[in-house]
Design an enzyme around this catalytic site. Structure first.
Site: not given
Length: 560
Positions: A151, A199, A224, A245-248
């Site tokens: 990434k 991001i 992301s 951090i939220g579903g990335s």
């Protein structure tokens, strides 16, 4: 309309927003520098770029740029298989690096999945690996010759990184800890992959362009870590590294129909992942994990990285021994099934995927090993409200200022994600501490709610639908919930794909205004061909038990 540029042959049905003339000049120079490295013989025919099919996933193997052997290498081997093939000298590391290097640039032209492509240095690295094997009769490490995509924001020595904003681009002189570990294991680095501006949202659109879903280019590849997901789904990479951090990791993996794992925080090394501190992590901890096409590759990644004992140099990492797929399940596995989270009813293809899994798992022939029951997560609506504020204790000011200073445009989902936090503005130390107290209280209530329902793992949606239309990834409730409580989760492919004629049930009643909005987005149509993943989650620090459950379910659900 497809953007046409003879020097930048990338399919873009929907361009990213434009900034100032000065910014666009700098962006054009950046893109030109990318394409200056690409041999003209790797360019796809103009008619494909100008008028691509909706599903571009089969073009890399049929376009004629790859040899038959290169198609075989990229499509018939996962990372574990490649490591074995190179170690036994079936293929050289150079042959493998060339195959994935060529395929990755083809994938990029179809989906805009890359930010950097350094095939020449990858081949040089592979030559050194081949020479070592020839001289010593053994590999440098268990990933000897395995190409690994990375990434964009993760530093690789001699390449650039950014936080999805033009002004954050820096030249990296050293590997971050994760890259150094993978390099020591023998991995070959050949590209970096696209991510969103900041991001921090579920659409990978940046100054590099917008990543497309390979199975339907009018849909998002997620974020992301969307560039990784698109690349891996098109066999342009056997193994990638993402952050979540939220579903990335889980969101884009689900959008593109591959495997993705978000461990409990501080399980894997993330040291020096970002050039500057990220305020969100004051209360919501990020995690890093593998993205790939098989269960065994996820397990291989975890086994090898943790075998290097990264906690010795980063004391934040919890030194929990990894047993992974070898973790025994001593008693009957208790599985909770989430049909909805009480906040947003998932769209029809996801409902079908849940029904598919529930029907198989509830089959009486598995009753001696599985106990299947309904499960409702604790207060998903409250969790979504909390996490949207906790991501931005500075109200997004740092990111907004950096974007504006470069003349870069604000992308729609950038503005969306910090919308709630803007109302409170920048918090002081007391405000951040109050958020932490709220978070911890929610975590305890969530754990109590889980215990009351007596399950080991839960299986449910990975997103409110399959891959969404561009600029419409508004609700990540099914993944961000587990970032708030810091539970590990894996998304895995199902045989379900979205169909053109699917409708909500006649008796549908929205669970919330957000739920009503999700139905409106579905009713616009255009989701055909999108794959559907499901998500399996275990308690915090139960990452091994999560993989033990996956091993039990491997044959039951036909997981690769």
């Amino acid at each position: 309309m497809i953007t046409k540029n003879t020097r930048h042959p990338v399919v873009q049905p929907l361009d990213v927003p434009h900034g100032t003339s000065e910014f666009e000049e700098k962006r054009a120079a950046l893109l030109q520098a990318f394409w200056d490295k690409v041999p003209i013989e790797y360019y796809l025919p103009a008619d494909i770029i100008d008028d691509p099919p909706i599903n571009v996933s089969q073009i890399p193997s049929s376009c004629g740029i790859l040899t038959a052997e290169e198609v075989k290498i990229t499509e018939n081997y996962d990372a574990t298989g490649i490591a074995e093939a190179v170690a036994t000298r079936k293929y050289t590391a150079v042959t493998v690096a060339k195959a994935f290097g060529k395929r990755s640039i083809i994938c990029h032209q179809l989906t805009c999945c890359l930010t950097q492509w350094f095939m020449d240095s990858a081949i040089e690295q592979a030559k050194q690996l081949d020479a070592y094997l020839e001289k010593h009769g053994k590999t440098i490490g268990p990933l000897h010759g395995v190409p690994v995509s990375i990434k964009e924001h993760m530093p690789i020595a001699g390449t650039f990184s950014s936080q999805g904003m033009f002004s954050s681009i820096v030249k990296d002189e050293e590997d971050c800890q994760m890259i150094a570990i993978l390099r020591s294991l023998g991995a070959v680095f050949y590209c970096k992959t696209n991510q969103p501006q900041t991001i921090m949202h579920l659409e990978s659109d940046s100054h590099w362009g917008r990543v497309l879903n390979p199975f339907n280019i009018h849909l998002s590849a997620g974020g992301s870590t969307g560039g990784e997901a698109a690349l891996i789904a098109m066999y342009g990479s056997p193994l990638g590294v993402g952050t979540d951090i939220g579903g990335s990791v889980r969101g884009p993996s689900a959008f593109c129909g591959i495997y993705g794992f978000k461990p409990t925080s501080y399980t894997l090394p993330m040291r020096k992942f970002l050039a500057s501190a990220f305020p969100a992590e004051l209360n919501i901890l990020c995690s890093t994990g593998p993205m790939c096409r098989t269960l065994r590759d996820m397990d291989l990644f975890m086994t090898l990285v943790l075998s290097t004992k990264p906690y010795l140099t980063d004391p934040r990492i919890i030194p929990i021994p990894w047993s992974g797929l070898r973790t025994p399940t001593i008693q009957k596995l208790k599985i909770g099934i989430i049909t909805n989270d009480g906040f947003i009813e998932p769209q029809p293809p996801v409902q079908r995927a849940i029904s598919w899994a529930q029907a198989i798992l509830s089959n009486p022939k598995y009753s001696d090993i599985l106990d299947v029951k309904p499960f409702k997560p604790y207060n998903a609506k409250e969790a979504w409200s909390k996490i949207r504020r906790m991501y931005w204790p500075d109200a997004g000011k740092g990111e907004k200022d950096a974007i504006a200073a470069a003349g870069e445009p604000l992308h729609p989902l950038s503005q969306w994600i910090w919308k709630d936090a803007e109302e409170t503005g920048m918090l002081d130390a007391v405000g951040v501490s109050q958020q932490r107290d709220e978070r911890d209280e929610f975590r305890c209530k969530f754990a109590e709610h889980w215990c009351a329902q007596d399950v080991d793992v839960v299986i449910g949606p990975a997103f409110v639908g399959p891959a969404c239309a561009h600029d419409s990834a508004f609700y990540w409730t099914y993944t961000s919930l587990y970032n708030l409580v810091d539970y590990p989760g894996v998304v895995f492919p199902t045989p379900i794909t979205a169909c053109a004629d699917e409708r909500y049930a006649e008796d549908y009643v929205p669970l919330s205004e957000e739920c009503r909005h999700v139905k409106m987005l579905w009713d616009k149509g255009g989701f055909e061909g999108a794959p559907v993943d499901l998500q399996i989650v275990a308690r915090k620090y139960h990452d091994n038990e999560l993989f033990g459950a996956l091993q039990v379910l491997r044959e039951v659900l036909g997981l690769k």
